[in-house]
Design a protein around this motif. Sequence first.
Motif, PDB file in Angstrom:
ATOM      1  N   ALA A   1       0.830  -1.206   0.000  1.00 32.63           N
ATOM      2  CA  ALA A   1       0.000   0.000   0.000  1.00 32.63           C
ATOM      3  C   ALA A   1       0.861   1.251   0.000  1.00 32.63           C
ATOM      4  O   ALA A   1       0.544   2.234  -0.680  1.00 32.63           O
ATOM      5  N   MET A   2       1.947   1.250   0.754  1.00 32.84           N
ATOM      6  CA  MET A   2       2.844   2.402   0.776  1.00 32.84           C
ATOM      7  C   MET A   2       3.486   2.616  -0.586  1.00 32.84           C
ATOM      8  O   MET A   2       3.655   3.749  -1.036  1.00 32.84           O
ATOM      9  N   ALA A   3       3.843   1.512  -1.252  1.00 32.83           N
ATOM     10  CA  ALA A   3       4.530   1.631  -2.543  1.00 32.83           C
ATOM     11  C   ALA A   3       3.596   2.100  -3.642  1.00 32.83           C
ATOM     12  O   ALA A   3       4.041   2.738  -4.609  1.00 32.83           O
ATOM     13  N   THR A   4       2.301   1.790  -3.533  1.00 31.54           N
ATOM     14  CA  THR A   4       1.364   2.125  -4.603  1.00 31.54           C
ATOM     15  C   THR A   4       0.459   3.297  -4.267  1.00 31.54           C
ATOM     16  O   THR A   4      -0.427   3.626  -5.069  1.00 31.54           O
ATOM     17  N   ALA A   5       0.634   3.931  -3.112  1.00 31.16           N
ATOM     18  CA  ALA A   5      -0.235   5.050  -2.722  1.00 31.16           C
ATOM     19  C   ALA A   5      -0.075   6.205  -3.712  1.00 31.16           C
ATOM     20  O   ALA A   5       1.037   6.575  -4.087  1.00 31.16           O
ATOM     21  N   ASP A   6      -1.183   6.759  -4.155  1.00 30.16           N
ATOM     22  CA  ASP A   6      -1.193   7.874  -5.094  1.00 30.16           C
ATOM     23  C   ASP A   6      -2.246   8.869  -4.622  1.00 30.16           C
ATOM     24  O   ASP A   6      -3.440   8.562  -4.600  1.00 30.16           O
ATOM     25  N   LEU A   7      -1.802  10.055  -4.256  1.00 34.19           N
ATOM     26  CA  LEU A   7      -2.729  11.059  -3.731  1.00 34.19           C
ATOM     27  C   LEU A   7      -3.700  11.565  -4.785  1.00 34.19           C
ATOM     28  O   LEU A   7      -4.725  12.155  -4.438  1.00 34.19           O
ATOM     29  N   LEU A   8      -3.396  11.345  -6.064  1.00 34.41           N
ATOM     30  CA  LEU A   8      -4.319  11.744  -7.123  1.00 34.41           C
ATOM     31  C   LEU A   8      -5.405  10.697  -7.357  1.00 34.41           C
ATOM     32  O   LEU A   8      -6.327  10.924  -8.147  1.00 34.41           O
ATOM     33  N   ARG A   9      -5.272   9.542  -6.706  1.00 32.58           N
ATOM     34  CA  ARG A   9      -6.301   8.501  -6.758  1.00 32.58           C
ATOM     35  C   ARG A   9      -6.649   8.125  -5.331  1.00 32.58           C
ATOM     36  O   ARG A   9      -6.245   7.088  -4.826  1.00 32.58           O
ATOM     37  N   PRO A  10      -7.388   8.973  -4.636  1.00 35.67           N
ATOM     38  CA  PRO A  10      -7.620   8.777  -3.201  1.00 35.67           C
ATOM     39  C   PRO A  10      -8.638   7.673  -2.933  1.00 35.67           C
ATOM     40  O   PRO A  10      -9.299   7.164  -3.837  1.00 35.67           O
ATOM     41  N   GLY A  11      -8.736   7.343  -1.646  1.00 33.49           N
ATOM     42  CA  GLY A  11      -9.758   6.403  -1.211  1.00 33.49           C
ATOM     43  C   GLY A  11      -9.270   5.002  -0.949  1.00 33.49           C
ATOM     44  O   GLY A  11      -9.977   4.203  -0.333  1.00 33.49           O
ATOM     45  N   HIS A  12      -8.079   4.645  -1.398  1.00 35.84           N
ATOM     46  CA  HIS A  12      -7.570   3.292  -1.188  1.00 35.84           C
ATOM     47  C   HIS A  12      -6.956   3.193   0.206  1.00 35.84           C
ATOM     48  O   HIS A  12      -6.102   3.991   0.577  1.00 35.84           O
TER      49      HIS A  12
ATOM     50  N   GLU B   1      -1.840  -1.601  14.647  1.00 34.98           N
ATOM     51  CA  GLU B   1      -1.738  -0.184  15.008  1.00 34.98           C
ATOM     52  C   GLU B   1      -0.988   0.592  13.935  1.00 34.98           C
ATOM     53  O   GLU B   1      -1.362   1.725  13.597  1.00 34.98           O
ATOM     54  N   LEU B   2       0.066  -0.022  13.401  1.00 30.50           N
ATOM     55  CA  LEU B   2       0.826   0.638  12.338  1.00 30.50           C
ATOM     56  C   LEU B   2      -0.038   0.839  11.095  1.00 30.50           C
ATOM     57  O   LEU B   2       0.003   1.905  10.455  1.00 30.50           O
ATOM     58  N   THR B   3      -0.845  -0.155  10.729  1.00 29.64           N
ATOM     59  CA  THR B   3      -1.732  -0.034   9.571  1.00 29.64           C
ATOM     60  C   THR B   3      -2.766   1.058   9.778  1.00 29.64           C
ATOM     61  O   THR B   3      -3.047   1.868   8.883  1.00 29.64           O
ATOM     62  N   THR B   4      -3.347   1.104  10.991  1.00 33.20           N
ATOM     63  CA  THR B   4      -4.339   2.142  11.296  1.00 33.20           C
ATOM     64  C   THR B   4      -3.718   3.532  11.218  1.00 33.20           C
ATOM     65  O   THR B   4      -4.312   4.473  10.679  1.00 33.20           O
ATOM     66  N   THR B   5      -2.511   3.672  11.751  1.00 32.73           N
ATOM     67  CA  THR B   5      -1.818   4.959  11.699  1.00 32.73           C
ATOM     68  C   THR B   5      -1.517   5.376  10.268  1.00 32.73           C
ATOM     69  O   THR B   5      -1.675   6.539   9.891  1.00 32.73           O
ATOM     70  N   PHE B   6      -1.116   4.399   9.438  1.00 35.18           N
ATOM     71  CA  PHE B   6      -0.822   4.705   8.032  1.00 35.18           C
ATOM     72  C   PHE B   6      -2.079   5.158   7.306  1.00 35.18           C
ATOM     73  O   PHE B   6      -2.055   6.118   6.524  1.00 35.18           O
ATOM     74  N   ASN B   7      -3.210   4.473   7.534  1.00 34.87           N
ATOM     75  CA  ASN B   7      -4.464   4.871   6.894  1.00 34.87           C
ATOM     76  C   ASN B   7      -4.865   6.282   7.296  1.00 34.87           C
ATOM     77  O   ASN B   7      -5.323   7.076   6.462  1.00 34.87           O
ATOM     78  N   ALA B   8      -4.706   6.605   8.593  1.00 30.56           N
ATOM     79  CA  ALA B   8      -5.048   7.950   9.056  1.00 30.56           C
ATOM     80  C   ALA B   8      -4.117   8.995   8.439  1.00 30.56           C
ATOM     81  O   ALA B   8      -4.559  10.084   8.032  1.00 30.56           O
ATOM     82  N   MET B   9      -2.832   8.674   8.367  1.00 28.49           N
ATOM     83  CA  MET B   9      -1.878   9.596   7.754  1.00 28.49           C
ATOM     84  C   MET B   9      -2.195   9.814   6.278  1.00 28.49           C
ATOM     85  O   MET B   9      -2.141  10.944   5.772  1.00 28.49           O
ATOM     86  N   LEU B  10      -2.581   8.731   5.569  1.00 29.47           N
ATOM     87  CA  LEU B  10      -2.917   8.857   4.152  1.00 29.47           C
ATOM     88  C   LEU B  10      -4.151   9.732   3.966  1.00 29.47           C
ATOM     89  O   LEU B  10      -4.222  10.540   3.034  1.00 29.47           O
TER      90      LEU B  10
ATOM     91  N   ARG C   1      -5.086  12.204   5.944  1.00 36.43           N
ATOM     92  CA  ARG C   1      -4.683  13.605   6.156  1.00 36.43           C
ATOM     93  C   ARG C   1      -3.930  14.149   4.950  1.00 36.43           C
ATOM     94  O   ARG C   1      -4.135  15.292   4.547  1.00 36.43           O
ATOM     95  N   LEU C   2      -3.047  13.324   4.377  1.00 36.47           N
ATOM     96  CA  LEU C   2      -2.295  13.772   3.205  1.00 36.47           C
ATOM     97  C   LEU C   2      -3.214  14.053   2.023  1.00 36.47           C
ATOM     98  O   LEU C   2      -3.021  15.033   1.289  1.00 36.47           O
ATOM     99  N   GLU C   3      -4.229  13.196   1.827  1.00 33.94           N
ATOM    100  CA  GLU C   3      -5.168  13.426   0.729  1.00 33.94           C
ATOM    101  C   GLU C   3      -5.951  14.719   0.939  1.00 33.94           C
ATOM    102  O   GLU C   3      -6.151  15.489  -0.007  1.00 33.94           O
ATOM    103  N   ALA C   4      -6.385  14.962   2.176  1.00 30.82           N
ATOM    104  CA  ALA C   4      -7.129  16.201   2.454  1.00 30.82           C
ATOM    105  C   ALA C   4      -6.240  17.423   2.250  1.00 30.82           C
ATOM    106  O   ALA C   4      -6.661  18.423   1.658  1.00 30.82           O
ATOM    107  N   GLU C   5      -4.993  17.348   2.723  1.00 28.43           N
ATOM    108  CA  GLU C   5      -4.079  18.479   2.566  1.00 28.43           C
ATOM    109  C   GLU C   5      -3.725  18.687   1.090  1.00 28.43           C
ATOM    110  O   GLU C   5      -3.589  19.830   0.634  1.00 28.43           O
ATOM    111  N   ARG C   6      -3.590  17.590   0.353  1.00 24.92           N
ATOM    112  CA  ARG C   6      -3.275  17.713  -1.067  1.00 24.92           C
ATOM    113  C   ARG C   6      -4.430  18.375  -1.812  1.00 24.92           C
ATOM    114  O   ARG C   6      -4.219  19.245  -2.670  1.00 24.92           O
ATOM    115  N   THR C   7      -5.653  17.981  -1.491  1.00 30.72           N
ATOM    116  CA  THR C   7      -6.813  18.597  -2.142  1.00 30.72           C
ATOM    117  C   THR C   7      -6.892  20.086  -1.825  1.00 30.72           C
ATOM    118  O   THR C   7      -7.145  20.916  -2.706  1.00 30.72           O
TER     119      THR C   7
END
Length: 322
Positions: free
Chosen positions: A68-79, A91-100, A102-108
């Motif tokens: 998921a980290m390798a394929t994350a694309d902020l221009l294709r959100p929701g994954h 816990e690490l997965t949950t933190t990553f999802n939350a961080m993603l 926030r990044l999508e919201a900030e990018r938008t």
Amino acid sequence: MSLFWRIFLLNAAVLVVAVLLLLGPVTVSTPVLFGEALVLIAGLVAMLVANAALLRIGLAPLQRLNRAMATADLLRPGHRTEVTGTGSIAELTTTFNAMLGRLEAERTTSAGRALSAQEAERRRIAQELHDEVGQTLTAVLLQLKHTADQVPQPARDDLHQAQEATRAGLDEIRRIARRLRPGVLEELGLHSALRALAAEFTTSRLGVTTHITPGLPRLDRATELVVYRVAQEALTNTARHSGGEAVEVHLRPLPSGGVSLIVRDDGRGLRSAPEGAGMRGMRERALLIDADLLLGAGPNGGTQVRLNVAGPRPEGRTESPG
């Protein structure tokens, strides 16, 4: 070396050393009987297989998170990565999802501000081209005409050529200003703007036709501007890169109450070409209005750009990119 293989090889080394000790100085019989060696080797293989299976199962969430980290694309959100089990990896997965998220919201948000600044700069440049350069060239045309009426015939022909060159430059300046600031969109609406855009891109080698379904829902100004800019960028890419001869621009209603913009050509298609700045710009604009942008092959070949816009929203609910 991956974490799986590091742990596995460490465990395997320990087991191998243990078996060697049993086969060597620490053994139940001397010399080692064939049956004992066979049992020990079989036990070693079984322990290694079990160890590998347990590690593979235990580290599977970490591998999913890594993909998921390798394929994350902020221009294709929701994954998002599925959170399974409990413990540190969950816990690490949950933190990553939350961080993603926030990044999508900030990018938008940042993309909206950047596009708003871009549209403001486009309006300023278009205004200056129209008011400053356009008026200057108009004055030059008038002066050339006045001079041509007073000079002998040989010089008059040269001045007429200069007039035509100046008039062509003035037309080009006006065309650039219209692309920078779609006045038709502001004054007459999206339907007329799309038809004017199609007429502007129609040339001797490229035919552009528009098909607008009657009774489409009303869109707010921000959404209309995004639809117009996506159509403009798609037509620009077609004219420059597709090699096609015909383009269709469709604006249709969606069952959900929104609209769908389709720009379809008969060119060579996307093939394996990477996405350029134009396509990324279309994706960023689509994110501003929560629209879905689909790029791919058309039903009969070529390239198709499809923008699906959700149902109309009240004015003021969306930050305008203009």
